[in-house]
Design a protein around this motif. Structure first.
Motif, PDB file in Angstrom:
ATOM      1  N   ALA A 211       0.657  -1.363   0.023  1.00 10.48           N
ATOM      2  CA  ALA A 211      -0.013   0.028  -0.165  1.00 10.48           C
ATOM      3  C   ALA A 211       0.700   1.260  -0.214  1.00 10.48           C
ATOM      4  O   ALA A 211       0.697   2.147  -0.727  1.00 10.48           O
ATOM      5  N   ASP A 214       2.451   2.093  -3.435  1.00 17.12           N
ATOM      6  CA  ASP A 214       1.273   2.396  -4.241  1.00 17.12           C
ATOM      7  C   ASP A 214       0.968   3.643  -4.180  1.00 17.12           C
ATOM      8  O   ASP A 214       0.082   4.419  -4.834  1.00 17.12           O
ATOM      9  N   ALA A 216      -0.224   5.066  -1.225  1.00 18.79           N
ATOM     10  CA  ALA A 216      -1.480   5.464  -0.225  1.00 18.79           C
ATOM     11  C   ALA A 216      -1.256   5.913   1.006  1.00 18.79           C
ATOM     12  O   ALA A 216       0.128   6.034   1.642  1.00 18.79           O
ATOM     13  N   THR A 217      -1.765   7.049   1.455  1.00 19.42           N
ATOM     14  CA  THR A 217      -1.321   7.831   2.692  1.00 19.42           C
ATOM     15  C   THR A 217      -1.527   6.943   3.789  1.00 19.42           C
ATOM     16  O   THR A 217      -2.189   5.834   3.812  1.00 19.42           O
ATOM     17  N   THR A 218      -1.178   7.489   4.987  1.00 16.56           N
ATOM     18  CA  THR A 218      -1.481   6.716   6.073  1.00 16.56           C
ATOM     19  C   THR A 218      -3.190   6.524   6.432  1.00 16.56           C
ATOM     20  O   THR A 218      -3.430   5.401   6.832  1.00 16.56           O
ATOM     21  N   GLU A 220      -5.519   6.335   4.273  1.00 19.34           N
ATOM     22  CA  GLU A 220      -5.971   5.629   3.221  1.00 19.34           C
ATOM     23  C   GLU A 220      -5.486   4.371   3.538  1.00 19.34           C
ATOM     24  O   GLU A 220      -6.366   3.144   3.362  1.00 19.34           O
ATOM     25  N   THR A 221      -4.389   4.158   4.130  1.00 15.43           N
ATOM     26  CA  THR A 221      -3.811   2.519   4.360  1.00 15.43           C
ATOM     27  C   THR A 221      -4.734   2.027   5.619  1.00 15.43           C
ATOM     28  O   THR A 221      -4.989   1.160   5.668  1.00 15.43           O
ATOM     29  N   TYR A 224      -8.679   1.416   4.272  1.00 14.44           N
ATOM     30  CA  TYR A 224      -9.058   0.528   2.890  1.00 14.44           C
ATOM     31  C   TYR A 224      -8.348  -0.617   3.262  1.00 14.44           C
ATOM     32  O   TYR A 224      -8.523  -1.760   2.653  1.00 14.44           O
TER      33      TYR A 224
END
Length: 316
Positions: A211, A214, A216-218, A220-221, A224
């Motif tokens: 993640a 890719d 992804a921010t903290t 977003e990780t 999701y």
């Protein structure tokens, strides 16, 4: 009369051999279950027989002050308790205390679990200190909050709010339900933290690394990836928390005694009042039956959600 024995295609064994194998399998199953039978019998004797007696008493008009007036009244006790405004207040307090405690403790436990999942100096000491409230006996915890924290004259909470110019508050008299919820949250947050921390540490690190690669921010990780992984642990925490907190008695008895009046009484405490102070065995038994049935229904619904989530995860 001939007994038909089903066999699978290609099975060349005779019917006697198949029956012998099945008998051996059943015998092996009973051999594995045999060590558990004493525990099962003990549980039935200690839980189901008293519950059946409670149902029997709930169908009778039984008051210890008037033993000569005992008679069978059917469902009259159940009708009376639902018309009792104090019972409705106690039921509402049970819902507020239970879900308020579980929700706040779950949020705090999740935050603490996220912090403890990161390596830092002294993490073991901090983890031990955070677990300590859960290891304290409920009676000791209730006395601690009632005397040391919420006392209107020398309590620590009033001393802290006095530093910013707020007048002292008699917490257990003016805000009895809030005081109980705060004390319960303090005790149950470590339990939620331990379950959620176990879920965080079971998460695969390569998924988090993928993640991050890719972009992804903290947040977003967490939203999701981590949060869906923690779904089972969150549901389990809520289920266990509700089952245990709904039976709270110590904190109410020692902190507020159900008062002022019956403003902070929950169902277990009100059942105690009717049985041991009012000596009304019939109606207190009816309240106990209603409380047990409601708890079973909530637990079954929660377990169905948990197993449904597990099945969906296995299929994925």
């Amino acid at each position: 009369m001939t007994t038909m024995t089903r066999t699978t295609p290609g099975d060349t064994r005779s019917a006697e051999e198949i029956r012998a194998q099945r008998a051996a399998e059943r015998a092996e199953g009973w051999r594995r279950r045999a060590p558990l039978l004493p525990a099962l019998i003990f549980v039935i004797v200690c839980t189901q027989i008293p519950f059946l007696l409670t149902i029997w008493y709930s169908l009778r008009s039984r008051n210890l002050l008037r033993p000569e007036g005992e008679q069978f009244v059917g469902l009259s006790n159940f009708a009376d308790i639902f018309l009792d405004s104090t019972f409705r207040t106690a039921a509402l307090n049970s819902v507020i205390i239970t879900f308020g405690c579980v929700f706040v403790a779950l949020l705090l436990g999740l935050g603490l679990a996220l912090l403890l999942d990161r390596p830092f100096a002294g993490r073991g000491v901090v983890r031990t200190l955070l677990i300590t409230p859960f290891l304290i006996m409920p009676v000791a915890g209730a006395m601690l909050w009632s005397i040391s924290m919420f006392n209107p004259s020398y309590g620590l909470v009033n001393w802290l709010i006095g530093l910013v110019g707020i007048s002292p508050v008699d917490w257990t008299s003016q805000y009895p339900v809030l005081s109980i919820v705060i004390a319960l949250v303090w005790q149950w947050t470590p339990f939620m933290m331990l379950l959620l921390l176990a879920g965080l540490q079971s998460q695969q690190r390569d998924v988090l690394e993928a993640a991050a690669m890719d972009g992804a921010t903290t947040w977003e990780t967490f939203r999701y990836v981590t949060l869906p992984h923690l779904r089972f642990y969150i549901e389990l925490s809520v289920l266990l928390g509700v089952i245990y907190v709904v039976n709270t008695f110590d904190h109410i008895y020692l902190m507020t005694a159900g008062g002022p009046g019956t403003a902070s009484a929950n169902l277990p405490f009100y059942i105690y009042q009717r049985a041991f102070l009012g000596f009304d065995i019939g109606q207190s038994a009816a309240m106990g039956v209603v409380t047990v049935i409601a708890t079973i229904i909530i637990s079954l619904l929660a377990l169905r959600l948990i197993f449904r989530g597990l099945n969906a995860k296995e299929q994925q």
